[in-house]
Design an enzyme around this catalytic site. Structure first.
Site, PDB file in Angstrom:
ATOM      1  N   GLY A   1       1.571 -11.409  -4.804  1.00 42.17           N
ATOM      2  CA  GLY A   1       0.659 -10.673  -3.934  1.00 42.17           C
ATOM      3  C   GLY A   1       0.724 -11.054  -2.472  1.00 42.17           C
ATOM      4  O   GLY A   1      -0.015 -10.478  -1.657  1.00 42.17           O
TER       5      GLY A   1
ATOM      6  N   ARG B   1       5.453   5.034  -1.773  1.00 44.11           N
ATOM      7  CA  ARG B   1       4.291   4.284  -1.288  1.00 44.11           C
ATOM      8  C   ARG B   1       3.372   5.074  -0.351  1.00 44.11           C
ATOM      9  O   ARG B   1       2.149   5.008  -0.501  1.00 44.11           O
ATOM     10  CB  ARG B   1       4.729   2.963  -0.647  1.00 44.11           C
ATOM     11  CG  ARG B   1       5.514   2.058  -1.603  1.00 44.11           C
ATOM     12  CD  ARG B   1       5.715   0.647  -1.061  1.00 44.11           C
ATOM     13  NE  ARG B   1       4.466  -0.080  -1.006  1.00 44.11           N
ATOM     14  CZ  ARG B   1       3.769  -0.315   0.089  1.00 44.11           C
ATOM     15  NH1 ARG B   1       4.226   0.078   1.258  1.00 44.11           N
ATOM     16  NH2 ARG B   1       2.636  -0.953   0.034  1.00 44.11           N
TER      17      ARG B   1
ATOM     18  N   CYS C   1       9.113  19.578  -2.745  1.00 53.46           N
ATOM     19  CA  CYS C   1       8.300  20.771  -2.685  1.00 53.46           C
ATOM     20  C   CYS C   1       6.839  20.454  -2.999  1.00 53.46           C
ATOM     21  O   CYS C   1       6.318  20.863  -4.041  1.00 53.46           O
ATOM     22  CB  CYS C   1       8.868  21.798  -3.660  1.00 53.46           C
ATOM     23  SG  CYS C   1       8.423  23.456  -3.195  1.00 53.46           S
ATOM     24  N   GLU C   2       6.205  19.684  -2.119  1.00 54.58           N
ATOM     25  CA  GLU C   2       4.781  19.367  -2.234  1.00 54.58           C
ATOM     26  C   GLU C   2       4.236  19.098  -0.827  1.00 54.58           C
ATOM     27  O   GLU C   2       4.881  18.399  -0.038  1.00 54.58           O
ATOM     28  CB  GLU C   2       4.563  18.091  -3.073  1.00 54.58           C
ATOM     29  CG  GLU C   2       4.973  18.243  -4.507  1.00 54.58           C
ATOM     30  CD  GLU C   2       4.048  17.529  -5.480  1.00 54.58           C
ATOM     31  OE1 GLU C   2       2.883  17.236  -5.104  1.00 54.58           O
ATOM     32  OE2 GLU C   2       4.494  17.284  -6.599  1.00 54.58           O
TER      33      GLU C   2
ATOM     34  N   TYR D   1       9.362  -2.089  -3.780  1.00 50.98           N
ATOM     35  CA  TYR D   1       8.651  -0.905  -4.276  1.00 50.98           C
ATOM     36  C   TYR D   1       9.160   0.374  -3.593  1.00 50.98           C
ATOM     37  O   TYR D   1       8.395   1.298  -3.335  1.00 50.98           O
ATOM     38  CB  TYR D   1       7.131  -1.069  -4.126  1.00 50.98           C
ATOM     39  CG  TYR D   1       6.650  -2.355  -4.765  1.00 50.98           C
ATOM     40  CD1 TYR D   1       6.692  -2.512  -6.147  1.00 50.98           C
ATOM     41  CD2 TYR D   1       6.206  -3.433  -4.005  1.00 50.98           C
ATOM     42  CE1 TYR D   1       6.302  -3.698  -6.737  1.00 50.98           C
ATOM     43  CE2 TYR D   1       5.821  -4.632  -4.589  1.00 50.98           C
ATOM     44  CZ  TYR D   1       5.862  -4.754  -5.962  1.00 50.98           C
ATOM     45  OH  TYR D   1       5.486  -5.926  -6.546  1.00 50.98           O
TER      46      TYR D   1
HETATM   47  C1  LIG Z   1       3.669  -6.924  -9.335  1.00 50.49           C
HETATM   48  C2  LIG Z   1       3.358  -8.287  -9.781  1.00 50.49           C
HETATM   49  C3  LIG Z   1       3.656  -9.382  -8.977  1.00 50.49           C
HETATM   50  C4  LIG Z   1       4.236  -9.257  -7.592  1.00 50.49           C
HETATM   51  O1  LIG Z   1       3.378  -8.688  -6.672  1.00 50.49           O
HETATM   52  P1  LIG Z   1       3.805  -8.702  -5.146  1.00 50.49           P
HETATM   53  O2  LIG Z   1       2.683  -8.075  -4.432  1.00 50.49           O
HETATM   54  O3  LIG Z   1       5.067  -7.894  -5.036  1.00 50.49           O
HETATM   55  O4  LIG Z   1       4.040 -10.111  -4.766  1.00 50.49           O
HETATM   56  C5  LIG Z   1       3.427 -10.642  -9.484  1.00 50.49           C
HETATM   57  N1  LIG Z   1       2.910 -10.806 -10.716  1.00 50.49           N
HETATM   58  C6  LIG Z   1       2.606  -9.783 -11.519  1.00 50.49           C
HETATM   59  C7  LIG Z   1       2.055 -10.036 -12.870  1.00 50.49           C
HETATM   60  C8  LIG Z   1       2.805  -8.491 -11.074  1.00 50.49           C
HETATM   61  O5  LIG Z   1       2.481  -7.462 -11.872  1.00 50.49           O
END
Ligand SMILES: *Cc1c(COP(=O)(O)O)cnc(C)c1O
Length: 400
Positions: A218, A292, A323-324, A352
């Site tokens: 994250g 995204r 086409c949206e 992503y």
């Molecule tokens: C998607 C995910 C991550 C990575 O998230 P990032 O925001 O890309 O760092 C880590 N652990 C789990 C379980 C995930 O589903």
């Protein structure tokens, strides 16, 4: 060696093309390792951010393990040479078949529901250890759709059920060796992650069989011009004092932070349209290639790669070719006066981007190019229109 320009890349490989910088991926792996050096920390890469095997290979060689979220990703990880014991499989609605195959393959199961834990305990599989994913009731993320830690999200086992889960496991001779959380993607307030970590550590202290504690991924990146960077080293410093339980290895598993800034999407403008209130630049890509913005209202910086020296004077909305109406890649961006044939660079799309791409509108996927010390290597060619159609006919068993 002088770096090849985006104009050269587009000429050589066509558009749309994702371009990844191998050196930057390595640099970011080094920075992560350095931030946690000297602590009992192991690092995993979240494969779903970018699963091109050549990218996975770079990251594996940097010494990171993998976090995977499907049996297919786990298999891919093994196939590119990752040690199965360093592959976590953080399951989502896993089937019995997937569970058995994953256990047979030797990957480490991270179980996110009570019913799946029951199934594992009763399976009688020779592998008798696993991790459990906790819902810490603290979430975060760049958008509500990627906040995975809040109490109403589908992820993880409720905190108050963890003692029962551990008892259930013990009763079946299963050892809970791992405890995991992942509060969300693109964390806005690192203090939320610290709070969730503390909650997990409280729970961990009551599970004597633990060997691994995983705080998820994250880590955010700045997508907007001028936005502050995630203070990785300061965060690691703050986290460090918490790695205190003897015999425990602590894990983080970022995806985006490692690869997002190392990638951009090259697309060519083939339509310029003044609709009165909005002036559109129409490109040869769309939300089928970069989801995204449409899915999360995500912001990606856009640059006119054909006119690097010109002053941004004109406000454009950059539209995809799907086409949206919702196929908008970027809204109200100031760019140099842009002409047909100009090349746009959509930044920070190394994570992503390609992994969320689809064949919607039956278009081919973008090409992918990897830059090694500035020299390009095609790591995924674009399929021709004919081969896209032929693949569909073959896959569906349509008579020749
Ligand atoms: C998607 C995910 C991550 C990575 O998230 P990032 O925001 O890309 O760092 C880590 N652990 C789990 C379980 C995930 O589903």
């Amino acid at each position: 060696m002088s770096r090849i320009t985006d104009t050269d890349l587009a000429q050589r490989f066509g558009t749309p093309t994702y371009v990844y910088d191998a050196d930057l991926i390595r640099t970011r792996c080094h920075r992560l390792k350095a931030a946690f050096a000297g602590s009992p920390v192991d690092l995993l890469y979240a494969v779903k951010a970018n699963d091109n095997p050549h990218v996975l290979d770079i990251i594996r060689r940097e010494g990171l393990g993998f976090d995977t979220v499907s049996f297919e990703e786990a298999l891919l990880g093994i196939r590119v040479g990752q040690d199965p014991s360093r592959i976590w499989y953080t399951e989502n609605n896993m089937t019995d078949e997937e569970m058995t195959e994953a256990l047979d393959a030797g990957v480490y199961l991270n179980i996110g529901s009570y019913t799946r834990l029951e199934a594992f305990c009763r399976s009688g599989h020779a592998q008798r250890t696993c991790s459990i994913r906790v819902n810490p009731a603290i979430g975060d993320g760049h958008h509500a759709k990627v906040d995975t830690g809040n109490r109403d999200s589908k992820f993880g086992i409720r905190l108050d059920l963890i003692p029962a889960a551990v008892e259930l496991a013990a009763a079946h001779g299963v050892r809970i060796t791992g405890l995991h959380l992942h509060i969300g993607s693109g964390i806005q307030h690192p203090s939320n992650l610290i709070a969730a970590m503390d909650r997990l550590l409280e729970t961990a202290a009551r599970i004597p069989t633990l060997e691994r504690i995983n705080f998820g991924g994250g880590f955010p990146i700045p997508y907007r011009e001028g936005e502050a960077e995630f203070a990785l080293e300061a965060f690691a410093e703050q986290a460090r004092s918490r790695f205190a339980q003897p015999g425990i290895t602590y894990f983080f598993e970022p995806g985006r932070w490692i690869v997002a800034p190392a990638g951009h999407l090259l697309t060519r403008v083939n339509t310029v349209k003044d609709q009165g209130r909005v002036t559109f630049l129409g490109t040869d890509t769309g939300f089928n290639h970069l989801l995204r913005p449409a899915l999360y209202e995500a912001y990606h910086a856009v640059e006119n790669a054909s006119r690097p020296a010109e002053t941004p004077t004109t406000v454009y909305t950059i539209a995809g070719n799907i086409c949206e109406t919702g196929d908008i890649l970027a809204e109200d961006r100031r760019l140099p006066e842009t002409a047909l044939g100009d090349l746009l660079r959509i930044r920070d799309t190394g994570a992503y981007g390609m992994t969320m791409a689809s064949h919607y509108n039956r278009r081919p996927l973008p090409a992918e190019v990897l830059l090694e010390e500035g020299a390009p290597r095609l790591i995924r060619p674009r399929a021709s229109a004919e081969s896209v159609v032929e693949s569909l006919l073959t896959e569906t068993g349509y008579p020749a």
